[in-house]
Structure formats: structure tokens, C-alpha cells
Design an enzyme around this catalytic site. Structure first.
Site, PDB file in Angstrom:
ATOM      1  CE  LYS A  53     -10.620 -19.759   0.082  1.00  0.00           C
ATOM      2  NZ  LYS A  53     -10.176 -18.709  -0.849  1.00  0.00           N
ATOM      3  CB  SER A  75      -3.145 -23.991  -0.275  1.00  0.00           C
ATOM      4  OG  SER A  75      -4.158 -23.206   0.339  1.00  0.00           O
ATOM      5  N   GLY A 176      -6.478 -13.478   2.635  1.00  0.00           N
ATOM      6  CA  GLY A 176      -5.502 -14.101   1.762  1.00  0.00           C
ATOM      7  C   GLY A 176      -5.465 -13.302   0.472  1.00  0.00           C
ATOM      8  CG  MET A 180     -14.258 -14.180   3.757  1.00  0.00           C
ATOM      9  SD  MET A 180     -14.023 -15.521   4.946  1.00  0.00           S
ATOM     10  CE  MET A 180     -12.430 -15.122   5.631  1.00  0.00           C
ATOM     11  CD  GLU A 201      -2.306  -9.367   4.971  1.00  0.00           C
ATOM     12  OE1 GLU A 201      -2.177  -9.853   3.830  1.00  0.00           O
ATOM     13  OE2 GLU A 201      -1.808  -8.284   5.311  1.00  0.00           O
TER      14      GLU A 201
END
Length: 307
Positions: A53, A75, A176, A180, A201
Site C-alpha cells: 500500500k 482499516s 478488495g 492493486m 476474494e
């Protein structure tokens, strides 16, 4: 609609070079034998802040013009990336985190000098809290995936991979909000067009899979209760979904017990600490026997401690 191009990602790689690690590709003969595949793990859990990230957060921050400070909602891993970028640039930073987010990740965000706002914050009111803080501070908000510069930054890990190995049959990427996989797919479909790009997922949070099959963005009724806490958005992004529709070959889902099994296998055989979300690609290998032989797996993060 605006989108990202290979050139954007190549420029991001040059911009990021002084600020991020070039992460290694790991392998394990034991895992290869167990899975009946040749597996190559792109080790982004060894990246600065413990996650890929930071690539997107830093790429976005470096292109801002005289910001007062940085603000985000996350998060955990994107929060750390933005906090790291702010510290690098000498800026104040405030991060809105869900009240039930990982304490390990909250502590990490604070360690970079950022202020964490989490009291009473839920998935339902987090955006309202962000808007209040933007109005109060004038800080610039950097979204975790609804941001072209963030998406381009995330794609730089795929550029690195191309210089580290021959083209695999497929790559597996946790999904998510889609930042990415959008960046990675933009690179790989340009430079390795025969390589499949496959998202993964949790079964409990399959919004991206549902969306691709429906041909439109589908939203879950509630945030999924999954071990993979870094992939809990309720729908793919407005900016990311068109890229996924165009370039992603498939999205698979995996069960919670398989995520845990894959995490344990990676720690046992790769000798690496990874978070449950980072185990999603290997979990797909364990559950989906139709996958081809040579697979590259993006290991998205290592911010985890046993409870």
C-alpha cells in the site's frame, strides 16, 4: 472515464524508486510439491510499512501541490502507507480507522506520527467523519483505491516482477476495492498478454466476483466478517471496476478455513510472517485445482500478530 495507462505506472516507478523497496520473489520446493505447482511469491509483505500500500500512497502524495496535510480512511495497511508518506514529506497526517480495526495496525499508524481517529467509527459513518475532518483541517484526502495515482503506484510491483522472472501462466491477486489488481493487470496485459490475471476474494466478501459476473458494480449488504480484514469493501471502486472488467480474467473465492491453512503454510514453509489477506492467493491454489502450473502470487502484507 479516466483510467491508468502503462506509462503512468512506469513514471510512478521512477518517482517511487528512492522511497520504496524492490521486494524479492520467494519460492519453496516443499510448497511446490504440496500444491503440484511452481509457485513464485512476490514478497510485498517485506515492503516498507509491511505492505504494497505504501506504493500507491506515496505515489499520490508525491504529486500533490503544497498540501497542508494528509488524510485517509483505512482499516490499516493504506493508513500506514499514507502515514509513512506524510512523515517522509514532513506533513501532518490524520487517519480515520474503524473502531474494530486491528490494534496492531492502529499502533503502527501512530508509530509513523499520524493521529488515529477511531472512536465510534464504523463502515456506515466513516465517510461522514472524513468529510468533517477535511472541513476542519483542509488536509488532502488520499483514497485507498478511488485514486488514479494510487492505482498507478500499486502497479509498480508488477513492473518489478517482470524483471525478476519469466512470464508465469497466471498471477493471483487479493481483491478488495480493486486498486492493486487494476494496477497489476494494466502492466501485465501490456507486457505479458498471455498471462492470466486472476483475483481472489473470501467467499464471505465476493463483491468483485459478483460484479464481474453481473457486468455492473454489486454492493454487499454489510461488511464481510472475514479473517482477511484488508479486503472488506462492500463493492469494487468506481475507477477500478472498469479496469477489472477489461483486463481481469477471473475472480475466485476461497473459504475462511482455507485462508487460515494457507497462512500457516506460508509461515511454515516460506518462514515469513504474513497476514490472512496475503494468504488469499495460496488459498486459491489449495481450493481450485484447475489453475495452471506456473503461478505468481502477490503477497500483499505482513502486518499481523497472533492473538
Amino acid at each position: 472515464m479516466e483510467t491508468i495507462r502503462l506509462q503512468d505506472i512506469q513514471e510512478a516507478a521512477l518517482r517511487l524508486k528512492p522511497h520504496v523497496h524492490r521486494t524479492p520473489v520467494l519460492s519453496s520446493e516443499t510448497l511446490n510439491l504440496l500444491c503440484g505447482r511452481k509457485l513464485f511469491f512476490k514478497a510485498e509483505h517485506l515492503q516498507k510499512t509491511g505492505s504494497f500500500k505504501v506504493r500507491g500512497a506515496m505515489n499520490a502524495a508525491l504529486q500533490l501541490q503544497a498540501p497542508r496535510g494528509l488524510l485517509t480512511r483505512s482499516s490499516g495497511n493504506h493508513a500506514q502507507g499514507v502515514a509513512f508518506a506524510a512523515r517522509t514529506l514532513g506533513l501532518p497526517c490524520t487517519v480515520v480507522m474503524y473502531e474494530d480495526a486491528s490494534e496492531v495496525k492502529k499502533q503502527a499508524v501512530r508509530s509513523y506520527g499520524a493521529t488515529v481517529v477511531d472512536a465510534g467509527v464504523t463502515h456506515l459513518n466513516a465517510d461522514q467523519k472524513v468529510q468533517e475532518l477535511m472541513d476542519q483541517t483542509g488536509f488532502t484526502f488520499i483514497h485507498a483505491y478511488e485514486n488514479l495515482q494510487v492505482m498507478a503506484g500499486q502497479g509498480t510491483q508488477a513492473l518489478e516482477l517482470i524483471g525478476q522472472m519469466e512470464a508465469p501462466d497466471a498471477v493471483l491477486v487479493a481483491v478488495g476495492g480493486g486498486g492493486m489488481i487494476s494496477g497489476i493487470a494494466t502492466v501485465l496485459k501490456s507486457l505479458w498478454p498471455d498471462t492470466q490475471v486472476i483475483g481472489v476474494e473470501p467467499e464471505l466478501g465476493n463483491d468483485a466476483q459478483q460484479s464481474l459476473r453481473a457486468g455492473r458494480r454489486v454492493s454487499l449488504a454489510a461488511p464481510p466478517e472475514t479473517l482477511a480484514d484488508a479486503v472488506r469493501p462492500m463493492s469494487p471502486g468506481v475507477l477500478t471496476f472498469p479496469v477489472m472488467q477489461r483486463l481481469v480474467d477471473d475472480i475466485l473465492t476461497v473459504q475462511e478455513e482455507t485462508i487460515l491453512q494457507a497462512q500457516h503454510l506460508m509461515m511454515r514453509h516460506l518462514k515469513q510472517v504474513v497476514e490472512p489477506t496475503a494468504a488469499l492467493p495460496l488459498a486459491a491454489v489449495l481450493e481450485h485445482f484447475h489453475l495452471p502450473e506456473r503461478l505468481a502470487l502477490f503477497v500483499c502484507g505482513g502486518n499481523w500478530l497472533p492473538e
